[in-house]
Design a protein around this motif. Structure first.
Motif, PDB file in Angstrom:
ATOM      1  N   TRP A 228     -14.570   4.520 -14.983  1.00  0.00           N
ATOM      2  CA  TRP A 228     -14.892   5.899 -14.610  1.00  0.00           C
ATOM      3  C   TRP A 228     -15.996   5.907 -13.568  1.00  0.00           C
ATOM      4  O   TRP A 228     -17.052   5.298 -13.764  1.00  0.00           O
ATOM      5  N   LEU A 229     -15.754   6.620 -12.468  1.00  0.00           N
ATOM      6  CA  LEU A 229     -16.735   6.780 -11.405  1.00  0.00           C
ATOM      7  C   LEU A 229     -17.436   8.121 -11.593  1.00  0.00           C
ATOM      8  O   LEU A 229     -16.789   9.177 -11.571  1.00  0.00           O
ATOM      9  N   THR A 230     -18.766   8.059 -11.760  1.00  0.00           N
ATOM     10  CA  THR A 230     -19.550   9.271 -11.920  1.00  0.00           C
ATOM     11  C   THR A 230     -20.803   9.155 -11.064  1.00  0.00           C
ATOM     12  O   THR A 230     -21.152   8.072 -10.600  1.00  0.00           O
ATOM     13  N   GLY A 231     -21.486  10.264 -10.868  1.00  0.00           N
ATOM     14  CA  GLY A 231     -22.710  10.227 -10.083  1.00  0.00           C
ATOM     15  C   GLY A 231     -22.460   9.626  -8.720  1.00  0.00           C
ATOM     16  O   GLY A 231     -21.442   9.882  -8.069  1.00  0.00           O
ATOM     17  N   GLU A 232     -23.380   8.777  -8.270  1.00  0.00           N
ATOM     18  CA  GLU A 232     -23.298   8.200  -6.925  1.00  0.00           C
ATOM     19  C   GLU A 232     -22.130   7.234  -6.737  1.00  0.00           C
ATOM     20  O   GLU A 232     -21.702   6.993  -5.613  1.00  0.00           O
ATOM     21  N   SER A 233     -21.586   6.701  -7.826  1.00  0.00           N
ATOM     22  CA  SER A 233     -20.415   5.826  -7.671  1.00  0.00           C
ATOM     23  C   SER A 233     -19.165   6.616  -7.288  1.00  0.00           C
ATOM     24  O   SER A 233     -18.171   6.034  -6.864  1.00  0.00           O
ATOM     25  N   SER A 234     -19.233   7.928  -7.406  1.00  0.00           N
ATOM     26  CA  SER A 234     -18.088   8.777  -7.047  1.00  0.00           C
ATOM     27  C   SER A 234     -17.611   8.534  -5.624  1.00  0.00           C
ATOM     28  O   SER A 234     -16.411   8.619  -5.338  1.00  0.00           O
ATOM     29  N   TRP A 235     -18.532   8.229  -4.741  1.00  0.00           N
ATOM     30  CA  TRP A 235     -18.180   8.011  -3.337  1.00  0.00           C
ATOM     31  C   TRP A 235     -17.208   6.847  -3.152  1.00  0.00           C
ATOM     32  O   TRP A 235     -16.467   6.804  -2.172  1.00  0.00           O
ATOM     33  N   PHE A 236     -17.176   5.905  -4.101  1.00  0.00           N
ATOM     34  CA  PHE A 236     -16.297   4.748  -3.963  1.00  0.00           C
ATOM     35  C   PHE A 236     -14.834   5.080  -4.248  1.00  0.00           C
ATOM     36  O   PHE A 236     -13.965   4.225  -4.094  1.00  0.00           O
TER      37      PHE A 236
ATOM     38  N   THR B 268     -10.849   6.257 -12.625  1.00  0.00           N
ATOM     39  CA  THR B 268     -10.896   7.710 -12.724  1.00  0.00           C
ATOM     40  C   THR B 268     -12.185   8.221 -12.112  1.00  0.00           C
ATOM     41  O   THR B 268     -13.261   7.684 -12.382  1.00  0.00           O
ATOM     42  N   LEU B 269     -12.079   9.272 -11.328  1.00  0.00           N
ATOM     43  CA  LEU B 269     -13.224   9.967 -10.767  1.00  0.00           C
ATOM     44  C   LEU B 269     -13.482  11.206 -11.617  1.00  0.00           C
ATOM     45  O   LEU B 269     -12.566  11.990 -11.881  1.00  0.00           O
ATOM     46  N   CYS B 270     -14.725  11.367 -12.034  1.00  0.00           N
ATOM     47  CA  CYS B 270     -15.143  12.515 -12.843  1.00  0.00           C
ATOM     48  C   CYS B 270     -14.863  13.828 -12.106  1.00  0.00           C
ATOM     49  O   CYS B 270     -15.203  13.961 -10.932  1.00  0.00           O
ATOM     50  N   THR B 271     -14.261  14.774 -12.786  1.00  0.00           N
ATOM     51  CA  THR B 271     -13.915  16.068 -12.197  1.00  0.00           C
ATOM     52  C   THR B 271     -15.128  16.783 -11.621  1.00  0.00           C
ATOM     53  O   THR B 271     -15.106  17.242 -10.471  1.00  0.00           O
ATOM     54  N   GLN B 272     -16.190  16.901 -12.404  1.00  0.00           N
ATOM     55  CA  GLN B 272     -17.388  17.620 -11.937  1.00  0.00           C
ATOM     56  C   GLN B 272     -18.057  16.887 -10.785  1.00  0.00           C
ATOM     57  O   GLN B 272     -18.529  17.506  -9.826  1.00  0.00           O
ATOM     58  N   CYS B 273     -18.108  15.560 -10.874  1.00  0.00           N
ATOM     59  CA  CYS B 273     -18.723  14.758  -9.808  1.00  0.00           C
ATOM     60  C   CYS B 273     -17.948  14.922  -8.513  1.00  0.00           C
ATOM     61  O   CYS B 273     -18.531  15.025  -7.434  1.00  0.00           O
ATOM     62  N   ALA B 274     -16.624  14.952  -8.617  1.00  0.00           N
ATOM     63  CA  ALA B 274     -15.781  15.154  -7.441  1.00  0.00           C
ATOM     64  C   ALA B 274     -16.033  16.538  -6.852  1.00  0.00           C
ATOM     65  O   ALA B 274     -16.207  16.678  -5.632  1.00  0.00           O
ATOM     66  N   ALA B 275     -16.080  17.547  -7.689  1.00  0.00           N
ATOM     67  CA  ALA B 275     -16.284  18.916  -7.213  1.00  0.00           C
ATOM     68  C   ALA B 275     -17.640  19.061  -6.514  1.00  0.00           C
ATOM     69  O   ALA B 275     -17.723  19.705  -5.458  1.00  0.00           O
TER      70      ALA B 275
ATOM     71  N   ARG C  76      -7.376   8.571 -10.136  1.00  0.00           N
ATOM     72  CA  ARG C  76      -7.120   9.913 -10.656  1.00  0.00           C
ATOM     73  C   ARG C  76      -8.442  10.654 -10.809  1.00  0.00           C
ATOM     74  O   ARG C  76      -9.512  10.036 -10.856  1.00  0.00           O
ATOM     75  N   ILE C  77      -8.363  11.956 -10.916  1.00  0.00           N
ATOM     76  CA  ILE C  77      -9.526  12.786 -11.203  1.00  0.00           C
ATOM     77  C   ILE C  77      -9.294  13.410 -12.573  1.00  0.00           C
ATOM     78  O   ILE C  77      -8.236  14.002 -12.823  1.00  0.00           O
ATOM     79  N   ALA C  78     -10.266  13.236 -13.471  1.00  0.00           N
ATOM     80  CA  ALA C  78     -10.144  13.778 -14.828  1.00  0.00           C
ATOM     81  C   ALA C  78     -11.535  14.089 -15.364  1.00  0.00           C
ATOM     82  O   ALA C  78     -12.535  13.599 -14.842  1.00  0.00           O
ATOM     83  N   GLY C  79     -11.559  14.885 -16.424  1.00  0.00           N
ATOM     84  CA  GLY C  79     -12.819  15.368 -16.959  1.00  0.00           C
ATOM     85  C   GLY C  79     -13.298  14.663 -18.212  1.00  0.00           C
ATOM     86  O   GLY C  79     -12.685  13.704 -18.710  1.00  0.00           O
TER      87      GLY C  79
END
Length: 120
Positions: free
Chosen positions: A39-47, A78-85, A99-102
């Motif tokens: 799961w990618l969250t926070g600053e890792s979301s950019w990857f 998976t990319l965190c939904t809120q982090c992506a938004a 994928r993007i999921a919450g």
């Protein structure tokens, strides 16, 4: 041994060693035959975006694009939904296979029988 490893990485270029450890552990687990969900969250979301992992550098660490390819070959990213938004990242923007999921999906995966969750 856990049948599934669920890894949440919260760090990116802001904490490169922690970030690299998460991706390395995920890739090694996949190579070992463990089912992996990263799961990618926070600053890792950019990857989750094409080309962003190639910008990441850490001496004596495996290249992040190679680790991502290894994980996607036999695991799930998976990319965190809120982090992506918050970063205005949409499904059409991400690397194929991401994928993007919450949070409800993360909790479901982490609480499943035989799962082990790690947070970096």
């Amino acid at each position: 041994m856990a049948k599934k490893l669920v890894i949440k990485v919260t760090a990116g270029a802001d904490a490169p060693e922690r970030c690299s450890q998460a991706f390395t552990v995920a890739a090694v687990a996949v190579a070992s035959g463990v089912e992996v969900s990263l799961w990618l969250t926070g600053e890792s979301s950019w990857f989750a975006l094409p080309g962003r992992a190639a910008e990441f550098e850490l001496p004596h660490a495996a290249p992040l694009p190679d680790l991502i390819d290894s994980i996607l070959a036999a695991g799930q990213i998976t990319l965190c939904t809120q982090c992506a938004a918050r970063r205005e990242i949409t499904e059409k923007d991400v690397i194929e296979g991401v994928r993007i999921a919450g949070a409800q999906v993360f909790v479901s995966e982490a609480m499943a029988d035989g799962a082990q969750a790690l947070v970096y």
